[in-house]
Design a protein around this motif. Structure first.
Motif, PDB file in Angstrom:
ATOM      1  N   PRO A  33      94.431   5.329 -20.247  1.00  0.00           N
ATOM      2  CA  PRO A  33      94.292   6.623 -20.443  1.00  0.00           C
ATOM      3  C   PRO A  33      92.743   7.069 -20.293  1.00  0.00           C
ATOM      4  O   PRO A  33      91.906   6.532 -20.678  1.00  0.00           O
ATOM      5  N   ARG A  34      92.498   8.009 -19.389  1.00  0.00           N
ATOM      6  CA  ARG A  34      91.307   8.454 -19.043  1.00  0.00           C
ATOM      7  C   ARG A  34      91.208  10.044 -19.027  1.00  0.00           C
ATOM      8  O   ARG A  34      92.098  10.467 -17.896  1.00  0.00           O
ATOM      9  N   GLY A  35      90.517  10.729 -19.548  1.00  0.00           N
ATOM     10  CA  GLY A  35      90.524  12.311 -19.516  1.00  0.00           C
ATOM     11  C   GLY A  35      91.931  12.959 -19.433  1.00  0.00           C
ATOM     12  O   GLY A  35      91.875  13.888 -18.444  1.00  0.00           O
ATOM     13  N   GLY A  36      92.794  12.566 -20.634  1.00  0.00           N
ATOM     14  CA  GLY A  36      94.186  13.371 -20.474  1.00  0.00           C
ATOM     15  C   GLY A  36      95.331  12.936 -19.331  1.00  0.00           C
ATOM     16  O   GLY A  36      96.186  13.326 -19.270  1.00  0.00           O
ATOM     17  N   VAL A  37      94.853  11.792 -18.321  1.00  0.00           N
ATOM     18  CA  VAL A  37      95.689  11.121 -17.590  1.00  0.00           C
ATOM     19  C   VAL A  37      95.866   9.663 -17.764  1.00  0.00           C
ATOM     20  O   VAL A  37      94.912   9.109 -18.244  1.00  0.00           O
ATOM     21  N   LEU A  38      96.732   9.058 -17.066  1.00  0.00           N
ATOM     22  CA  LEU A  38      96.896   7.893 -17.129  1.00  0.00           C
ATOM     23  C   LEU A  38      96.427   7.253 -15.756  1.00  0.00           C
ATOM     24  O   LEU A  38      96.999   7.487 -14.610  1.00  0.00           O
ATOM     25  N   GLN A  39      95.415   6.827 -15.612  1.00  0.00           N
ATOM     26  CA  GLN A  39      94.613   6.196 -14.554  1.00  0.00           C
ATOM     27  C   GLN A  39      95.269   5.069 -14.119  1.00  0.00           C
ATOM     28  O   GLN A  39      95.196   4.016 -14.893  1.00  0.00           O
ATOM     29  N   GLU A  40      95.686   4.607 -12.737  1.00  0.00           N
ATOM     30  CA  GLU A  40      96.436   3.320 -12.668  1.00  0.00           C
ATOM     31  C   GLU A  40      95.102   2.305 -12.263  1.00  0.00           C
ATOM     32  O   GLU A  40      94.278   2.727 -11.885  1.00  0.00           O
ATOM     33  N   LEU A  41      95.649   1.237 -12.911  1.00  0.00           N
ATOM     34  CA  LEU A  41      94.660   0.020 -12.782  1.00  0.00           C
ATOM     35  C   LEU A  41      94.629  -0.670 -11.384  1.00  0.00           C
ATOM     36  O   LEU A  41      95.612  -0.757 -11.011  1.00  0.00           O
ATOM     37  N   LEU A  93      95.803  -5.418 -13.833  1.00  0.00           N
ATOM     38  CA  LEU A  93      97.237  -5.455 -14.155  1.00  0.00           C
ATOM     39  C   LEU A  93      97.499  -6.932 -13.994  1.00  0.00           C
ATOM     40  O   LEU A  93      98.340  -7.137 -14.948  1.00  0.00           O
ATOM     41  N   ARG A  94      97.270  -7.880 -13.410  1.00  0.00           N
ATOM     42  CA  ARG A  94      97.584  -8.916 -13.354  1.00  0.00           C
ATOM     43  C   ARG A  94      97.006  -9.785 -14.724  1.00  0.00           C
ATOM     44  O   ARG A  94      97.778 -10.547 -15.202  1.00  0.00           O
ATOM     45  N   ALA A  95      95.969  -9.362 -15.221  1.00  0.00           N
ATOM     46  CA  ALA A  95      95.365  -9.758 -16.181  1.00  0.00           C
ATOM     47  C   ALA A  95      96.368  -9.355 -17.641  1.00  0.00           C
ATOM     48  O   ALA A  95      96.629 -10.265 -18.568  1.00  0.00           O
ATOM     49  N   GLN A  96      96.824  -8.361 -17.445  1.00  0.00           N
ATOM     50  CA  GLN A  96      97.780  -7.934 -18.559  1.00  0.00           C
ATOM     51  C   GLN A  96      99.242  -8.661 -18.341  1.00  0.00           C
ATOM     52  O   GLN A  96      99.744  -9.065 -19.104  1.00  0.00           O
ATOM     53  N   GLN A  97      99.352  -8.764 -17.266  1.00  0.00           N
ATOM     54  CA  GLN A  97     100.817  -9.458 -16.926  1.00  0.00           C
ATOM     55  C   GLN A  97     101.051 -10.835 -17.442  1.00  0.00           C
ATOM     56  O   GLN A  97     101.918 -11.397 -17.741  1.00  0.00           O
ATOM     57  N   ARG A  98      99.955 -11.485 -17.445  1.00  0.00           N
ATOM     58  CA  ARG A  98      99.789 -12.905 -17.720  1.00  0.00           C
ATOM     59  C   ARG A  98      99.883 -13.168 -19.267  1.00  0.00           C
ATOM     60  O   ARG A  98     100.146 -14.292 -19.747  1.00  0.00           O
ATOM     61  N   ARG A  99      99.694 -11.962 -20.010  1.00  0.00           N
ATOM     62  CA  ARG A  99     100.043 -11.952 -21.503  1.00  0.00           C
ATOM     63  C   ARG A  99     101.509 -12.217 -21.901  1.00  0.00           C
ATOM     64  O   ARG A  99     102.099 -12.335 -22.929  1.00  0.00           O
TER      65      ARG A  99
END
Lengths: 305, 254
Positions: free
Chosen positions: B72-80, B85-91
């Motif tokens: 979340p950044r300035g009212g929008v969802l900024q794509e990572l 993203l991979r660091a999130q997926q490994r969880r």
């Protein structure tokens, strides 16, 4: 069918004269195989006789088979083929990976490369590389190189560039197809483990791609050994060129061409054997991977199911 | 009870076909959730949206403190960027219906791949941990076999060990027994039962209603891209309120 419903070991009463379980069996005779073998041998004998009686001085063939010029020429043939194949494989993997990239600029660049170098004859490309000095008289890269183009593009360099860049365009398509046939699930599994696109490509996709395209690479190697003879046209002293220079003098045209044929066959045979062992080595772990038998040991292949 | 996963208004379409029609979901740490539903109801797509193998057309999934694939950044969802993203997926540990073991790696090679390449463990360390996990799923004896030499149930147990080796906060199972011969289903469910007892947070898409009844803390029934009913297994499976869920269950149990 009635025997299926009747579990009793005794012969069914409907078939009182069934043979015993240990009745010996005789194989089918296959007379066609023997007849075709005889016909084949006869034809082969005729062919051998024709060539033996023909206008070929076999002693000249034998004499030049191990002539120093020919052996050196074959050495150049092998060197050009190896360098050009190496260049082609590097280019093929680089552009093949670019063809599957998410970045559209990279995809277009790779497409352009294939379009140009697969779309023009390799002989033409050789001649253009050899004469590139007419377009760019000097090769000048600031701080790196400043030479006359004719000094840089020797016949050897032109041959390797021409054959390698052309082969690379074919291998680009082979690699792209190979990457495309790696199971999507393998990539997804890598992603869920947190592997980046680079890690996934290096660790998971490329090793499987390499296995998939090994037969095609073998084809390339064999093809390259033969296509290197085109370098004879740009004054590269490889085997065919050496043979031509000899028969322009002594007139033994067919004898020297036969010498070349024998060496090319020897080379491609060695490559085929190498390819077999390479494929078997990389085939380990594959489904149903009992070791294949080499074709050159002349064992019968298993029938296709 | 703290939240592990929260899906907010997840919608997904393939072409003009809307597969997920705005799904909301909360899963707590330590919870075992089973997602049931007829074929084509969007269960697997929903699971794949949770770990961002499929990108939702709208809505998002929050996992373990961050939004999958966005910031979340300035009212929008900024794509990572893809590395984050991979660091999130490994969880999120993922077990696939068709195993997706790396074909040319041994069993051990499959399990140490993630820890060595992604977590940067040394080989000896990764192998020691991998052998513990393989022992846990009963596959330590086949560590040097290749996937092609294993039965489906054995492959799936290795796949579970491979996912666990990344020490994920949540384990996702996408119909883990659907591709197995009936007599091999039990060994995989047994491993999953063990994980559930050990307190692993699990989201399981499955057709095994018996397993859901026995192991799940909560079951969720999806039909046509919507969550029709969710609750304790004994309530949902025995006295479903929704008539379409009742029809689905009576067919599935017959």
């Amino acid at each position: 069918m009635s025997t299926l419903q009747n579990p009793s070991p005794a012969p069914s009463p409907h078939f009182p004269d069934l043979p015993r379980a240990d009745t010996p069996k005789r194989q089918l005779a296959h007379p066609g195989r023997w007849i075709s073998a005889v016909i084949g041998l006869a034809l082969l004998a005729l062919l051998v006789r024709a060539f033996a009686m023909g206008q070929i001085r076999w002693d000249v063939v034998g004499q030049f088979l191990t002539a120093r010029v020919i052996i050196v020429g074959f050495g150049w043939t092998l060197l050009i083929s190896a360098c050009a194949l190496a260049l082609g494989v590097v280019l093929g993997f680089a552009f093949g990976i670019m063809r599957t990239a998410a970045n559209p600029t990279l995809r277009l660049a790779a497409w352009l490369y294939v379009w140009i170098f697969r779309g023009t004859p390799v002989l033409l490309q050789l001649l253009i590389w050899f004469n590139i000095g007419l377009v760019f008289p000097r090769l000048y890269i600031p701080g790196l190189i400043d030479e006359r183009m004719v000094d840089v593009i020797t016949p050897f360099v032109a041959a390797v560039l021409g054959l390698g860049v052309n082969e690379g365009s074919y291998l680009t398509e082979v690699v792209r197809g190979g990457i495309g046939s790696v199971d999507r699930g393998q990539v997804e599994a890598a992603h869920t483990l947190g592997m980046t696109p680079g890690q996934t490509m290096r660790r998971i996709v490329l090793p499987q791609t390499l296995r998939l395209i090994l037969p095609a690479l073998g084809n390339s190697a064999v093809g390259m050994l033969k296509f290197s003879s085109l370098a004879a046209t740009i004054a590269m002293g490889e085997m065919l060129n050496a043979a031509q220079r000899i028969y322009f003098i002594n007139g033994a045209v067919i004898e020297l061409l036969f010498v070349c044929a024998i060496w090319y066959l020897a080379g491609t045979t060695m490559l085929s054997i190498g390819q077999f062992y390479l494929e078997r080595h990389f085939g380990r772990g594959a489904a149903g991977s009992e070791p294949r038998k080499p074709w050159f040991r002349m064992r019968p292949r298993r029938a296709a199911v | 009870m703290s939240l592990a996963v929260k899906a907010v208004g997840v919608r997904k379409s393939f072409g003009s076909h809307e597969v997920l029609k705005g799904l909301d979901l909360e899963v707590a740490y330590g919870e075992v959730l089973c997602i049931l539903g007829p074929s084509g109801s969007g269960k697997s797509t929903f699971l794949r949206c949770i770990n961002h193998l499929e990108v939702p057309n709208s809505g998002y999934v929050w996992v373990d403190g961050s939004i999958m694939g966005y910031e979340p950044r300035g009212g929008v969802l900024q794509e990572l960027p893809v590395a984050r993203l991979r660091a999130q997926q490994r969880r999120l540990g993922m077990v696939f219906q068709h195993f997706n073991l790396f074909a040319y790696r041994t069993v051990l090679g499959n399990v140490i791949e993630g820890p060595m390449v992604v977590r940067g463990l040394r080989r000896a360390e990764a192998e020691a941990r991998a052998m513990q996990l393989l022992d846990q799923v009963g596959m330590a004896g086949r560590a040097s076999s290749y996937p092609a030499q294993l039965s489906g149930g054995q492959k799936q147990r290795v796949a579970i060990a491979r996912a666990l080796a990344m020490e994920p906060s949540v384990m996702l199972f996408d119909e883990p027994t659907s591709a197995l011969d009936p007599e091999l289903v039990g060994e995989v469910l047994e491993v999953m039962r063990g994980l559930a007892k050990g307190g692993t947070t699990m989201i399981v898409v499955t057709h095994e209603i018996g397993f859901a009844r026995e192991v799940a803390d909560r079951v969720l029934v999806m039909i046509d891209g919507e969550i029709r009913e969710t609750g304790k297994p004994e309530q949902v499976l025995s006295e479903p309120r929704d008539p379409r869920v009742r029809t689905f269950l009576s067919r599935a149990l017959s």
